[in-house]
Design an enzyme around this catalytic site. Structure first.
Site, PDB file in Angstrom:
ATOM      1  N   THR A 133       8.089 -13.079   2.691  1.00 49.83           N
ATOM      2  CA  THR A 133       8.268 -13.626   1.336  1.00 49.83           C
ATOM      3  C   THR A 133       8.625 -15.095   1.442  1.00 49.83           C
ATOM      4  O   THR A 133       9.548 -15.449   2.179  1.00 49.83           O
ATOM      5  CB  THR A 133       9.407 -12.832   0.645  1.00 49.83           C
ATOM      6  OG1 THR A 133       9.087 -11.453   0.744  1.00 49.83           O
ATOM      7  CG2 THR A 133       9.570 -13.241  -0.795  1.00 49.83           C
ATOM      8  N   ASP A 193      10.494  -9.496   8.129  1.00 48.99           N
ATOM      9  CA  ASP A 193      10.554  -9.480   6.667  1.00 48.99           C
ATOM     10  C   ASP A 193      11.996  -9.299   6.199  1.00 48.99           C
ATOM     11  O   ASP A 193      12.273  -8.570   5.243  1.00 48.99           O
ATOM     12  CB  ASP A 193       9.641  -8.367   6.109  1.00 48.99           C
ATOM     13  CG  ASP A 193       9.347  -8.556   4.613  1.00 48.99           C
ATOM     14  OD1 ASP A 193       8.941  -7.577   3.974  1.00 48.99           O
ATOM     15  OD2 ASP A 193       9.555  -9.681   4.112  1.00 48.99           O
ATOM     16  N   ASN A 209      15.461  -5.937   1.564  1.00 45.08           N
ATOM     17  CA  ASN A 209      15.249  -5.000   2.673  1.00 45.08           C
ATOM     18  C   ASN A 209      16.540  -4.690   3.412  1.00 45.08           C
ATOM     19  O   ASN A 209      16.520  -4.233   4.553  1.00 45.08           O
ATOM     20  CB  ASN A 209      14.209  -5.563   3.645  1.00 45.08           C
ATOM     21  CG  ASN A 209      12.805  -5.427   3.082  1.00 45.08           C
ATOM     22  OD1 ASN A 209      12.573  -4.608   2.197  1.00 45.08           O
ATOM     23  ND2 ASN A 209      11.884  -6.232   3.573  1.00 45.08           N
ATOM     24  N   PHE A 255       0.844  -1.202   0.000  1.00 47.09           N
ATOM     25  CA  PHE A 255       0.000   0.000   0.000  1.00 47.09           C
ATOM     26  C   PHE A 255       0.872   1.242   0.000  1.00 47.09           C
ATOM     27  O   PHE A 255       0.425   2.310   0.372  1.00 47.09           O
ATOM     28  CB  PHE A 255      -0.898   0.023   1.258  1.00 47.09           C
ATOM     29  CG  PHE A 255      -1.764  -1.176   1.424  1.00 47.09           C
ATOM     30  CD1 PHE A 255      -1.749  -1.903   2.611  1.00 47.09           C
ATOM     31  CD2 PHE A 255      -2.587  -1.600   0.389  1.00 47.09           C
ATOM     32  CE1 PHE A 255      -2.547  -3.021   2.771  1.00 47.09           C
ATOM     33  CE2 PHE A 255      -3.384  -2.720   0.539  1.00 47.09           C
ATOM     34  CZ  PHE A 255      -3.378  -3.431   1.731  1.00 47.09           C
ATOM     35  N   LYS A 295      15.107  -9.852   4.263  1.00 43.70           N
ATOM     36  CA  LYS A 295      15.484 -10.472   2.982  1.00 43.70           C
ATOM     37  C   LYS A 295      16.411  -9.494   2.280  1.00 43.70           C
ATOM     38  O   LYS A 295      16.439  -8.307   2.640  1.00 43.70           O
ATOM     39  CB  LYS A 295      14.230 -10.744   2.141  1.00 43.70           C
ATOM     40  CG  LYS A 295      13.351  -9.524   1.923  1.00 43.70           C
ATOM     41  CD  LYS A 295      12.072  -9.872   1.197  1.00 43.70           C
ATOM     42  CE  LYS A 295      11.174  -8.655   1.073  1.00 43.70           C
ATOM     43  NZ  LYS A 295       9.903  -8.954   0.404  1.00 43.70           N
ATOM     44  N   ASP A 312      12.373  -0.944   5.854  1.00 47.62           N
ATOM     45  CA  ASP A 312      11.025  -1.480   5.712  1.00 47.62           C
ATOM     46  C   ASP A 312      10.532  -2.264   6.930  1.00 47.62           C
ATOM     47  O   ASP A 312      10.635  -3.489   6.993  1.00 47.62           O
ATOM     48  CB  ASP A 312      10.913  -2.353   4.464  1.00 47.62           C
ATOM     49  CG  ASP A 312       9.565  -2.107   3.827  1.00 47.62           C
ATOM     50  OD1 ASP A 312       9.417  -2.276   2.620  1.00 47.62           O
ATOM     51  OD2 ASP A 312       8.659  -1.715   4.591  1.00 47.62           O
TER      52      ASP A 312
END
Ligand SMILES: Cc1ccc2c(c1)c1c3c(c(C)cc1n2CCCN)C(=O)NC3=O
Length: 274
Positions: free
Chosen positions: A176, A137, A142, A23, A139, A157
């Site tokens: 992910t 998150d 990021n 978003f 990865k 993030d």
């Protein structure tokens, strides 16, 4: 949510789009008064009963977490603007690109170079975990390089980050596929250990360029994760030290309580400054 009623446009010139997420859209911007560049993350608010846009409580949580952390290896929040349809986070800008791109260009890194990145990732994650915050998150996309020629990295993030308190148990299907831990796949309580699994995946990729659990589809990837099916294929790992493999093996542990914690990793002989 009360923030300065002054408008974002009054204080910043908006530049090119540098990223987009669920978003949110991220654009380079320049603070008019000082000329300093930032990354502006425009998060669309959920209006009425619709499903488009982020929930205000999630936006507030991301802001609270960002305000709470201050570490050289974690991106910092400079300002927040609250408008009718969106919340704008003015974030520290890093210009070195994603670690993901860096690995892709180099195919795989030497163990020394991988360790230099990992120590910083572990220091940043230790700062979060010491405050009972899980990123959830982690990865290569990021993890951003401060600038092209430096090895300095920053975690970015925090849209999925959560404060983990022992009482509440957080279960959520997020992150992910190829980086998530078994407890995410089997919808069991998430914890700081969830980040440590992801660090194992990142380490495996840094050393080999290959992704340990990635299957031909999501279901296969999830099966490989829950069954912990991976190998140190000689094609990629023939030159890798036993210490490096031991470091990874201590993170690919199904039982969260037995999985290596961030301090165990920082003290692991493969990482500990020689
Ligand atoms: C130069 C550059 C290029 C792309 C960027 C960023 C900076 C960037 C940044 C941030 C975020 C959340 C996403 C970002 N993205 C989107 C891609 C991140 N995976 C951020 O917080 N600071 C950034 O510089």
């Amino acid at each position: 949510m009360e923030f300065n009623q002054d408008t974002f446009e009054n204080n910043y010139d908006v530049g090119d789009e540098i990223g987009s997420g669920h978003f949110a859209v991220v654009k380079r911007c320049t603070h008019s008064a000082t000329g300093t560049q930032y990354a502006a993350k425009f998060i669309r608010k959920r209006r009425g009963g619709g499903r488009k846009g982020a929930k205000m409580e999630d936006i507030k949580k991301e802001i609270e977490i960002l305000k709470y952390i201050k570490h050289p290896n974690v991106i910092s929040l400079h300002d927040v603007y609250d408008t009718k349809n969106e919340v704008i986070l003015v974030l520290e800008l890093v210009s070195g690109g994603e670690l993901f791109e860096y690995i892709s260009e180099k195919d795989k890194l030497s163990e020394e170079e991988a360790c230099r990145f990992l120590v910083q990732i572990l220091e940043g994650v230790k700062h979060l975990h010491d405050k009972h915050i899980a990123h959830l998150d982690l990865k290569p996309e990021n993890i951003m390089l401060l600038n092209h020629n430096s090895q300095n990295i920053k975690l970015i993030d925090f849209g999925l980050a959560q404060k983990i308190d022992p009482k509440s148990d957080i279960r959520a299907m997020m992150g992910t596929a190829e980086f998530v831990a078994p407890e995410v796949v089997s919808y069991e309580p998430l914890s700081l250990a969830t980040d440590m699994w992801s660090i194992g995946v990142i380490t495996y990729i840094l050393l080999s360029g290959a992704s340990p659990f990635l299957g031909d589809n999501k279901q296969e990837t999830y099966h490989n994760i829950t069954a912990i099916i991976y190998e140190f294929d000689d094609e990629y790992f023939s030159g890798t030290s036993e210490l490096a493999k031991d470091f990874i093996q201590k993170l690919f542990v199904k039982d969260c309580r037995k999985r290596a914690k961030v301090d165990d990793c920082l003290n692991h002989p493969w990482i500990k400054p020689k």
